[in-house]
Design a protein around this motif. Sequence first.
Motif, PDB file in Angstrom:
ATOM      1  N   SER A 253      10.721   3.418   6.083  1.00 62.14           N
ATOM      2  CA  SER A 253      11.332   4.434   5.230  1.00 62.14           C
ATOM      3  C   SER A 253      12.764   4.619   5.702  1.00 62.14           C
ATOM      4  O   SER A 253      13.008   5.144   6.782  1.00 62.14           O
ATOM      5  N   GLY A 254      13.678   4.155   4.915  1.00 64.02           N
ATOM      6  CA  GLY A 254      15.082   4.219   5.293  1.00 64.02           C
ATOM      7  C   GLY A 254      15.646   2.825   5.451  1.00 64.02           C
ATOM      8  O   GLY A 254      14.970   1.828   5.258  1.00 64.02           O
ATOM      9  N   GLY A 255      16.875   2.759   5.798  1.00 63.71           N
ATOM     10  CA  GLY A 255      17.610   1.505   5.938  1.00 63.71           C
ATOM     11  C   GLY A 255      19.072   1.873   6.059  1.00 63.71           C
ATOM     12  O   GLY A 255      19.443   2.685   6.898  1.00 63.71           O
ATOM     13  N   TYR A 256      19.891   1.325   5.194  1.00 66.68           N
ATOM     14  CA  TYR A 256      21.307   1.713   5.179  1.00 66.68           C
ATOM     15  C   TYR A 256      21.446   3.181   4.796  1.00 66.68           C
ATOM     16  O   TYR A 256      22.340   3.870   5.238  1.00 66.68           O
ATOM     17  N   ILE A 257      20.547   3.640   3.948  1.00 65.26           N
ATOM     18  CA  ILE A 257      20.510   5.046   3.549  1.00 65.26           C
ATOM     19  C   ILE A 257      19.306   5.678   4.228  1.00 65.26           C
ATOM     20  O   ILE A 257      18.187   5.184   4.092  1.00 65.26           O
TER      21      ILE A 257
ATOM     22  N   ILE B 270       6.031   4.599  -1.629  1.00 64.55           N
ATOM     23  CA  ILE B 270       5.830   6.046  -1.570  1.00 64.55           C
ATOM     24  C   ILE B 270       7.041   6.686  -2.230  1.00 64.55           C
ATOM     25  O   ILE B 270       8.151   6.641  -1.694  1.00 64.55           O
ATOM     26  N   SER B 271       6.837   7.259  -3.420  1.00 60.80           N
ATOM     27  CA  SER B 271       7.974   7.758  -4.197  1.00 60.80           C
ATOM     28  C   SER B 271       7.852   9.215  -4.618  1.00 60.80           C
ATOM     29  O   SER B 271       8.858   9.842  -4.943  1.00 60.80           O
ATOM     30  N   ASP B 272       6.655   9.752  -4.639  1.00 63.37           N
ATOM     31  CA  ASP B 272       6.458  11.113  -5.136  1.00 63.37           C
ATOM     32  C   ASP B 272       6.693  12.144  -4.025  1.00 63.37           C
ATOM     33  O   ASP B 272       6.328  11.913  -2.889  1.00 63.37           O
ATOM     34  N   THR B 273       7.284  13.271  -4.382  1.00 63.67           N
ATOM     35  CA  THR B 273       7.611  14.298  -3.389  1.00 63.67           C
ATOM     36  C   THR B 273       6.450  15.255  -3.107  1.00 63.67           C
ATOM     37  O   THR B 273       6.597  16.187  -2.329  1.00 63.67           O
ATOM     38  N   ILE B 274       5.332  15.041  -3.749  1.00 63.45           N
ATOM     39  CA  ILE B 274       4.103  15.772  -3.438  1.00 63.45           C
ATOM     40  C   ILE B 274       3.078  14.741  -2.976  1.00 63.45           C
ATOM     41  O   ILE B 274       3.222  13.546  -3.249  1.00 63.45           O
TER      42      ILE B 274
ATOM     43  N   ARG C  84      -5.098  16.959   0.923  1.00 57.15           N
ATOM     44  CA  ARG C  84      -6.452  17.500   0.896  1.00 57.15           C
ATOM     45  C   ARG C  84      -7.402  16.452   1.470  1.00 57.15           C
ATOM     46  O   ARG C  84      -7.286  15.272   1.174  1.00 57.15           O
ATOM     47  N   PHE C  85      -8.298  16.826   2.309  1.00 60.39           N
ATOM     48  CA  PHE C  85      -9.260  15.960   3.000  1.00 60.39           C
ATOM     49  C   PHE C  85      -8.582  15.034   4.007  1.00 60.39           C
ATOM     50  O   PHE C  85      -9.192  14.095   4.479  1.00 60.39           O
ATOM     51  N   GLY C  86      -7.311  15.278   4.340  1.00 60.55           N
ATOM     52  CA  GLY C  86      -6.589  14.402   5.252  1.00 60.55           C
ATOM     53  C   GLY C  86      -6.510  14.916   6.665  1.00 60.55           C
ATOM     54  O   GLY C  86      -5.720  14.413   7.443  1.00 60.55           O
ATOM     55  N   GLY C  87      -7.282  15.907   7.006  1.00 60.01           N
ATOM     56  CA  GLY C  87      -7.196  16.462   8.356  1.00 60.01           C
ATOM     57  C   GLY C  87      -6.025  17.422   8.464  1.00 60.01           C
ATOM     58  O   GLY C  87      -5.625  18.053   7.489  1.00 60.01           O
ATOM     59  N   LYS C  88      -5.446  17.496   9.665  1.00 57.98           N
ATOM     60  CA  LYS C  88      -4.350  18.438   9.905  1.00 57.98           C
ATOM     61  C   LYS C  88      -2.993  17.759  10.013  1.00 57.98           C
ATOM     62  O   LYS C  88      -1.972  18.401   9.880  1.00 57.98           O
ATOM     63  N   GLN C  89      -2.977  16.439  10.286  1.00 58.92           N
ATOM     64  CA  GLN C  89      -1.709  15.754  10.525  1.00 58.92           C
ATOM     65  C   GLN C  89      -1.595  14.482   9.700  1.00 58.92           C
ATOM     66  O   GLN C  89      -2.577  13.983   9.164  1.00 58.92           O
ATOM     67  N   SER C  90      -0.367  13.979   9.647  1.00 64.28           N
ATOM     68  CA  SER C  90      -0.081  12.703   9.010  1.00 64.28           C
ATOM     69  C   SER C  90       0.986  11.994   9.828  1.00 64.28           C
ATOM     70  O   SER C  90       1.573  12.573  10.739  1.00 64.28           O
ATOM     71  N   ALA C  91       1.241  10.728   9.495  1.00 65.89           N
ATOM     72  CA  ALA C  91       2.270   9.957  10.190  1.00 65.89           C
ATOM     73  C   ALA C  91       3.605  10.178   9.486  1.00 65.89           C
ATOM     74  O   ALA C  91       3.707  10.028   8.268  1.00 65.89           O
ATOM     75  N   TYR C  92       4.619  10.535  10.275  1.00 70.38           N
ATOM     76  CA  TYR C  92       5.981  10.693   9.783  1.00 70.38           C
ATOM     77  C   TYR C  92       6.735   9.421  10.147  1.00 70.38           C
ATOM     78  O   TYR C  92       6.783   9.026  11.309  1.00 70.38           O
ATOM     79  N   VAL C  93       7.300   8.737   9.132  1.00 67.76           N
ATOM     80  CA  VAL C  93       8.004   7.478   9.344  1.00 67.76           C
ATOM     81  C   VAL C  93       9.416   7.611   8.793  1.00 67.76           C
ATOM     82  O   VAL C  93       9.615   8.033   7.650  1.00 67.76           O
ATOM     83  N   SER C  94      10.398   7.249   9.604  1.00 72.16           N
ATOM     84  CA  SER C  94      11.802   7.299   9.217  1.00 72.16           C
ATOM     85  C   SER C  94      12.541   6.328  10.117  1.00 72.16           C
ATOM     86  O   SER C  94      12.132   6.095  11.254  1.00 72.16           O
TER      87      SER C  94
ATOM     88  N   ASN D 209       6.906  11.463  -0.223  1.00 73.09           N
ATOM     89  CA  ASN D 209       8.315  11.124  -0.052  1.00 73.09           C
ATOM     90  C   ASN D 209       9.069  12.372   0.402  1.00 73.09           C
ATOM     91  O   ASN D 209       9.017  13.402  -0.255  1.00 73.09           O
ATOM     92  N   LEU D 210       9.787  12.266   1.515  1.00 75.03           N
ATOM     93  CA  LEU D 210      10.558  13.411   2.011  1.00 75.03           C
ATOM     94  C   LEU D 210      12.048  13.291   1.697  1.00 75.03           C
ATOM     95  O   LEU D 210      12.774  14.279   1.766  1.00 75.03           O
ATOM     96  N   GLU D 211      12.534  12.087   1.384  1.00 77.64           N
ATOM     97  CA  GLU D 211      13.955  11.906   1.046  1.00 77.64           C
ATOM     98  C   GLU D 211      14.085  10.932  -0.127  1.00 77.64           C
ATOM     99  O   GLU D 211      14.151  11.360  -1.251  1.00 77.64           O
ATOM    100  N   ILE D 212      14.102   9.620   0.168  1.00 78.33           N
ATOM    101  CA  ILE D 212      14.170   8.643  -0.924  1.00 78.33           C
ATOM    102  C   ILE D 212      12.989   7.681  -0.903  1.00 78.33           C
ATOM    103  O   ILE D 212      12.994   6.663  -1.567  1.00 78.33           O
ATOM    104  N   GLY D 213      11.958   8.003  -0.138  1.00 77.82           N
ATOM    105  CA  GLY D 213      10.724   7.229  -0.158  1.00 77.82           C
ATOM    106  C   GLY D 213      10.612   6.183   0.922  1.00 77.82           C
ATOM    107  O   GLY D 213      11.381   6.157   1.880  1.00 77.82           O
ATOM    108  N   GLY D 214       9.639   5.317   0.743  1.00 75.20           N
ATOM    109  CA  GLY D 214       9.383   4.267   1.715  1.00 75.20           C
ATOM    110  C   GLY D 214       8.321   3.307   1.219  1.00 75.20           C
ATOM    111  O   GLY D 214       7.870   3.403   0.074  1.00 75.20           O
ATOM    112  N   VAL D 215       7.924   2.390   2.096  1.00 73.50           N
ATOM    113  CA  VAL D 215       6.983   1.335   1.729  1.00 73.50           C
ATOM    114  C   VAL D 215       5.929   1.177   2.817  1.00 73.50           C
ATOM    115  O   VAL D 215       6.240   1.203   4.009  1.00 73.50           O
ATOM    116  N   VAL D 216       4.684   0.985   2.389  1.00 77.48           N
ATOM    117  CA  VAL D 216       3.590   0.586   3.271  1.00 77.48           C
ATOM    118  C   VAL D 216       3.207  -0.811   2.800  1.00 77.48           C
ATOM    119  O   VAL D 216       2.973  -1.027   1.606  1.00 77.48           O
ATOM    120  N   GLU D 217       3.166  -1.767   3.724  1.00 78.27           N
ATOM    121  CA  GLU D 217       2.972  -3.173   3.357  1.00 78.27           C
ATOM    122  C   GLU D 217       1.891  -3.803   4.226  1.00 78.27           C
ATOM    123  O   GLU D 217       1.757  -3.477   5.405  1.00 78.27           O
TER     124      GLU D 217
END
Length: 180
Positions: free
Chosen positions: A161-165, A133-137, A65-75, A104-112
Amino acid sequence: MIWINSIVTISFLSLLSFLRGCDWMQQPIELLPSPENRIYFNSFESSSDTIGWKGWMEFRNDAPRFGGKQSAYVSGGCLVPHTSYQLPSSSHDRKLVLRCWGKNLEIGGVVELEAVPEVFIPENPKNYIFVVISDTIWKSYRSESILYCPANSKLVLSMSSGGYIPSAMLVDLLEIIEVK
């Protein structure tokens, strides 16, 4: 007449109960800081929002909400960070916090956010803050710590977001704020 009042009351309580379960009712609205306190902001709405970013990211038509129409997808795979951005250094010391919305779309990620001093001193520990980033919503995140950034230090903002898995995440309304 009494049964009409009862129906109205029950309907109102049912609606209120339903709304309390909605995600947008549970999360407080975070007001954006005044521009003079904001060091960086990105809502990932167009290709110009990725200028200066190194690595891989793409846009997705999914935003909070209030984020416009797009977001960054990182994997990505084993080599991290998957994408990074270097901000200009400052001539004065600063204290910074990191905020963003994430999903979170799979197992999450980190913003640093890391402060890299002008001169490397091996004895100094890595100086950074992060959010996981851990929540699926869509959820608002804020770094738990404050980053001390000495004068003339480079700031490196990165997302992984990701690594060995394999994993994936969405990030939006990314901001760095100077605090007093």
